[in-house]
Motif scaffolding. Sequence first.
Motif, PDB file in Angstrom:
ATOM      1  N   SER A  24       0.818  -1.216   0.000  1.00 55.97           N
ATOM      2  CA  SER A  24       0.000   0.000   0.000  1.00 55.97           C
ATOM      3  C   SER A  24       0.851   1.265   0.000  1.00 55.97           C
ATOM      4  O   SER A  24       0.683   2.131   0.857  1.00 55.97           O
ATOM      5  N   THR A  26       1.870   4.984  -0.796  1.00 51.68           N
ATOM      6  CA  THR A  26       1.011   6.141  -1.026  1.00 51.68           C
ATOM      7  C   THR A  26       0.724   6.283  -2.518  1.00 51.68           C
ATOM      8  O   THR A  26       1.640   6.280  -3.333  1.00 51.68           O
ATOM      9  N   THR A  29      -3.308   2.641  -2.733  1.00 53.30           N
ATOM     10  CA  THR A  29      -3.861   2.156  -1.469  1.00 53.30           C
ATOM     11  C   THR A  29      -5.230   1.498  -1.610  1.00 53.30           C
ATOM     12  O   THR A  29      -5.800   1.046  -0.621  1.00 53.30           O
ATOM     13  N   ASP A  75      -1.407   4.109   4.266  1.00 55.60           N
ATOM     14  CA  ASP A  75      -0.352   4.163   3.251  1.00 55.60           C
ATOM     15  C   ASP A  75       1.015   3.942   3.875  1.00 55.60           C
ATOM     16  O   ASP A  75       1.233   4.189   5.059  1.00 55.60           O
ATOM     17  N   SER A 223      -2.657   9.111   2.700  1.00 52.09           N
ATOM     18  CA  SER A 223      -1.537   9.878   2.131  1.00 52.09           C
ATOM     19  C   SER A 223      -0.715  10.571   3.205  1.00 52.09           C
ATOM     20  O   SER A 223      -0.147  11.638   2.964  1.00 52.09           O
TER      21      SER A 223
END
Length: 399
Positions: A24, A26, A29, A75, A223
């Motif tokens: 995952s 950023t 995701t 993330d 994020s």
Amino acid sequence: MDSSVDIDQDYLKEMLLHLLRIHSPTGYTDPIVREVCSELTDLGIDFELTRRGAIRSTLPGKKGSPDRAIIAHLDTLGAMVAGLKENGRLRIVPVGTWSARFAEGARVSIFTDNTIIRGTVLPLKASGHIFNTEVDTQPCSWDNLEIRVDAHIEGIEDLRKMGINVGDFVGVDSMAECMPNGYINARHLDDKAGVAALLAAVRYLKQNDIELPVDLHILFTISEEVGSGASAVLHGDVAEMVSIDNGTCGPGQNSSEFGVTVAVGDSTGPFDYHLTHHLLHLCQNGKIPHQRDIFRYYRCDSASALDAGNDIRTALITFGVDASHGYERTNLHSLECIARLIVSYARSEMIFERQKDSLGGLQAFPETRRVGVDSVVQEESERIVQETPEAVIPEEDEE
């Protein structure tokens, strides 16, 4: 009360290992968002998604606004393909801030438009049998790395035929290992360990039908590693927000891989005094092992929430991590303590319930209390202040 909270360690550990198996970085995701949504469904918790995929779920309480939120990020660090090379390998750039030193030797997955391709991150001079001592003297930088694709590749055209393009995301394997003494080694404990602890706490609240005093929003951002995590996921009536993230262990720091580390400040400044001390009191009253720390080179979801203009009280609780943003290590004890503190916080009253409105008068504004100050010391301090003469400011000479 909180010392009796029995967090399911097996669930916590199994959930963490499950999350660590899902790449995952950023920007990529969606798979882990779907997995966490599936787990929330199994727990009987309703949720909704923002346009980009951040998760907003709610555990209803006896009262609505003002309410509170607990937040963790899904993330992780990763990389992207920056170029196709004549030697059939891939140039890469990092996603998030982490050292090229920790990328060397990593096994990775390359997510093309149509498939997933495996490979290894290597320095340009990877073999001592070829480059002798130059393998030790070459620079440590992202420009000095490349991905060796696990396929018969002789040049750029072969890479293109496989469907590899500039901009493909690269997920770095977590390489997770759990030890009998509770230590957990893996990449990406930041912040999947925090997510697992949060889910374990939520599961405890649901299974025990614990009535909450106010609505509790459980938020998962996507994020944080690039600085914009909580900027667009908050509900408008949130007055308190607690972030869960990693606490940096090492020289000059006070964090530990055991217990909860309550951060009192990071590189963006101090966290809210009142909310931070409320969490410290919950640790003290619940006999939850804890310590305090300040993180000098660190930023979490709380900062992005405030940057976005949210007028909320923020705090940060962390599980201790050694070698953060590298091959990380924590202990299950720290994660269990995080979950216990979340349960305690969820059950506690709002620190300032009278501040319902975002704007108000002085009557609703809190007064900083001298919590735990010995009365003799306090009286002596007041005496010194009273007996200190006012400063005499000399008059300016007349011309």
